[in-house]
Write a protein that holds these residues in place. Sequence first.
Motif, PDB file in Angstrom:
ATOM      1  N   SER A  93       2.984  -9.073  -3.886  1.00 11.74           N
ATOM      2  CA  SER A  93       3.587  -9.746  -5.029  1.00 11.74           C
ATOM      3  C   SER A  93       4.388  -8.757  -5.850  1.00 11.74           C
ATOM      4  N   CYS A  94       5.193  -9.322  -6.740  1.00 13.54           N
ATOM      5  CA  CYS A  94       5.882  -8.479  -7.715  1.00 13.54           C
ATOM      6  C   CYS A  94       4.842  -7.948  -8.703  1.00 13.54           C
TER       7      CYS A  94
ATOM      8  N   GLN B 201       5.031 -14.346  -5.084  1.00 16.05           N
ATOM      9  CA  GLN B 201       4.048 -14.030  -4.063  1.00 16.05           C
ATOM     10  C   GLN B 201       4.758 -14.007  -2.711  1.00 16.05           C
ATOM     11  N   ILE B 202       4.449 -13.013  -1.897  1.00 13.35           N
ATOM     12  CA  ILE B 202       5.107 -12.849  -0.595  1.00 13.35           C
ATOM     13  C   ILE B 202       4.053 -12.730   0.489  1.00 13.35           C
ATOM     14  N   SER B 203       4.245 -13.491   1.560  1.00  2.93           N
ATOM     15  CA  SER B 203       3.378 -13.395   2.739  1.00  2.93           C
ATOM     16  C   SER B 203       4.267 -13.227   3.959  1.00  2.93           C
TER      17      SER B 203
ATOM     18  N   PHE C 247       3.923  -4.750  -1.388  1.00  2.00           N
ATOM     19  CA  PHE C 247       2.633  -4.725  -0.709  1.00  2.00           C
ATOM     20  C   PHE C 247       1.886  -3.452  -1.096  1.00  2.00           C
ATOM     21  N   GLU C 248       0.593  -3.459  -0.900  1.00  2.38           N
ATOM     22  CA  GLU C 248      -0.200  -2.250  -1.161  1.00  2.38           C
ATOM     23  C   GLU C 248       0.247  -1.135  -0.213  1.00  2.38           C
ATOM     24  N   ALA C 249       0.325   0.073  -0.721  1.00  2.00           N
ATOM     25  CA  ALA C 249       0.831   1.210   0.053  1.00  2.00           C
ATOM     26  C   ALA C 249       0.071   1.417   1.358  1.00  2.00           C
ATOM     27  N   GLU C 250      -1.238   1.229   1.351  1.00  2.00           N
ATOM     28  CA  GLU C 250      -2.010   1.471   2.582  1.00  2.00           C
ATOM     29  C   GLU C 250      -1.647   0.495   3.699  1.00  2.00           C
TER      30      GLU C 250
END
Length: 112
Positions: free
Chosen positions: A4-5, A11-13, A94-97
């Motif tokens: 998400s932003c 929200q992005i999937s 997205f989360e960096a991991e």
Amino acid sequence: MKGSCHCGAVQISVAASPVEVLRCNCTLCRKTGWRGGYWPPGDVTIAAQPDAISPYVQGDRTITSWICRRCGCFTHWTPLTASPERMGVNMRMFEAEEWHHLPVREVDGARG
């Protein structure tokens, strides 16, 4: 992958991780901090109220960049005259991991 932003209004999937991340040095990518992942449009879901995102079309008019109107994040782009088989998502949503382990391809967009 789900992201998400910053404020969560967009929200992005996506169906799966991209095979690589693109880092471009054009003025838009450089100034917005864009790191691109690319998918067929059917593999990306953008969930946002219509008034939550705002379009920006730069000078070459090949893509529309979408920006969260609340927090200002450049979230994704859709093609105008660019190839309609792909769209870009800012991997920073997205989360960096989830994506830092992917190979990075440098693109010289500054020279066209």
